[in-house]
Design an enzyme around this catalytic site. Structure first.
Site, short mmCIF file in Angstrom:
data_model
loop_
_atom_site.label_atom_id
_atom_site.label_comp_id
_atom_site.label_asym_id
_atom_site.label_seq_id
_atom_site.Cartn_x
_atom_site.Cartn_y
_atom_site.Cartn_z
CB THR A 39 9.71 50.29 -28.03
OG1 THR A 39 8.81 51.35 -27.81
CG2 THR A 39 10.86 50.47 -27.11
CG ASP A 55 12.58 53.25 -31.22
OD1 ASP A 55 12.50 52.64 -30.13
OD2 ASP A 55 11.60 53.42 -31.97
NE ARG A 57 8.65 54.34 -37.03
CZ ARG A 57 8.95 53.71 -38.18
NH1 ARG A 57 8.70 52.42 -38.31
NH2 ARG A 57 9.52 54.38 -39.15
CE LYS A 71 9.62 54.83 -28.60
NZ LYS A 71 9.75 53.70 -29.54
N GLY A 85 6.12 49.56 -24.65
CA GLY A 85 4.75 49.09 -24.43
C GLY A 85 3.75 50.18 -24.72
CB SER A 167 8.57 45.29 -31.29
OG SER A 167 8.88 46.65 -31.59
CG ASP A 204 10.52 46.25 -34.57
OD1 ASP A 204 9.58 45.50 -34.89
OD2 ASP A 204 10.43 47.11 -33.67
CB SER A 207 12.11 50.20 -33.70
OG SER A 207 11.71 49.27 -32.72
#
Length: 268
Positions: A39, A55, A57, A71, A85, A167, A204, A207
């Protein structure tokens, strides 16, 4: 006289599987892992309202479990909430508080305030002392104007003009810190949110995939799925089909135990 048997409530989170997982671990089995959202989620205030972004993923360890998950969760007609999370925790926590907000609006006859949802979320998460892995960004517009909050898994909160979590939050925050200013227009705010999410996507590993955007203004919400798709699959530059016989195949040979012993005899 016999006492009344204790009946466990059916509502709320349960942690019955903790002992099961510990038993599996003691016996050398792999403990089941939760699906994480990885995330990058963000939010910012602009002159007419709030823009949220995320995002799409979802990961399970090093595996991409879902390339296009949601999300940004519905909370009330005037507010939405981004979740980072553990996927199940963010889904069920937002659904539970959303139902409580609906009951609150029916009882009061008024539109729920954003600070009311924030208080419900932080009190609920604090009760479980961080065991519910839900890091949330709550945005909405009520009678007092636009509002933006972050709620951490342990129950602490922030109220800021621009926020990031997940993240990929540091990469996204670098975009906001360098570009945000008061009085942004709608188009500028949406583009900045898109740039922040894409910064998380490209920097990241947790993500990835697409960018979802939610614009909340007075009396209106625009939820745009797949606003940007920076990771679309392109055609391969060349063919990776190889003709038969390209790789040499060595026929297997089986040896008897006596032959194996002779081959291993180095006494001579």
């Amino acid at each position: 006289m016999t006492g009344t048997p204790l009946i466990e409530p059916n509502s709320g989170f349960k942690f019955d599987n903790v002992k099961r997982n510990q038993l599996l671990n003691d016996k050398g089995f792999m403990v089941p892992t939760a699906t994480k959202t990885g995330t990058t989620i963000v939010g910012l205030l602009y002159k007419d309202g709030v823009v949220l972004g995320a995002d799409t993923r979802a990961t399970s360890g090093t595996i991409v479990a879902d390339k296009n998950c949601r999300k940004i969760h519905y909370m009330a007609p005037n507010m939405y909430c981004c979740g980072a999370g553990t996927a199940a925790d963010t889904d069920f926590t937002t659904e539970m508080i959303s139902s409580q907000l609906a009951l609150h609006s029916l009882n009061t006859g008024r539109e729920a305030r954003v600070v009311t949802a924030m208080t419900m979320l932080k009190q609920y998460l604090f009760r479980y002392q961080g065991h519910i892995g839900a890091a949330l960004i709550l945005g909405g517009y009520d009678v007092t104007g636009p509002h933006l909050f972050t709620i951490y898994p342990h129950g602490s909160t922030d109220k800021l003009p621009y926020v990031t979590m997940g993240s990929g939050s540091l990469a996204a925050m670098s975009v906001f810190e360098s570009q945000w200013r008061p009085g942004l227009s709608r188009d500028e705010a949406v583009e900045m949110v898109k740039d922040a999410i894409e910064s998380g996507i490209f920097n990241d590993l947790g993500s990835g995939s697409n960018v979802d955007v939610c614009v909340i203004t007075k009396g209106d919400v625009e939820y745009i799925r797949g606003y940007s798709q920076p990771n679309q699959r392109v055609a391969k530059e060349q063919s990776y089909r190889f003709p038969a016989g390209t790789t040499e195949f060595i026929a297997p040979k089986t040896r008897t135990p006596a032959e194996e012993a002779t081959a291993m005899d180095v006494s001579a």
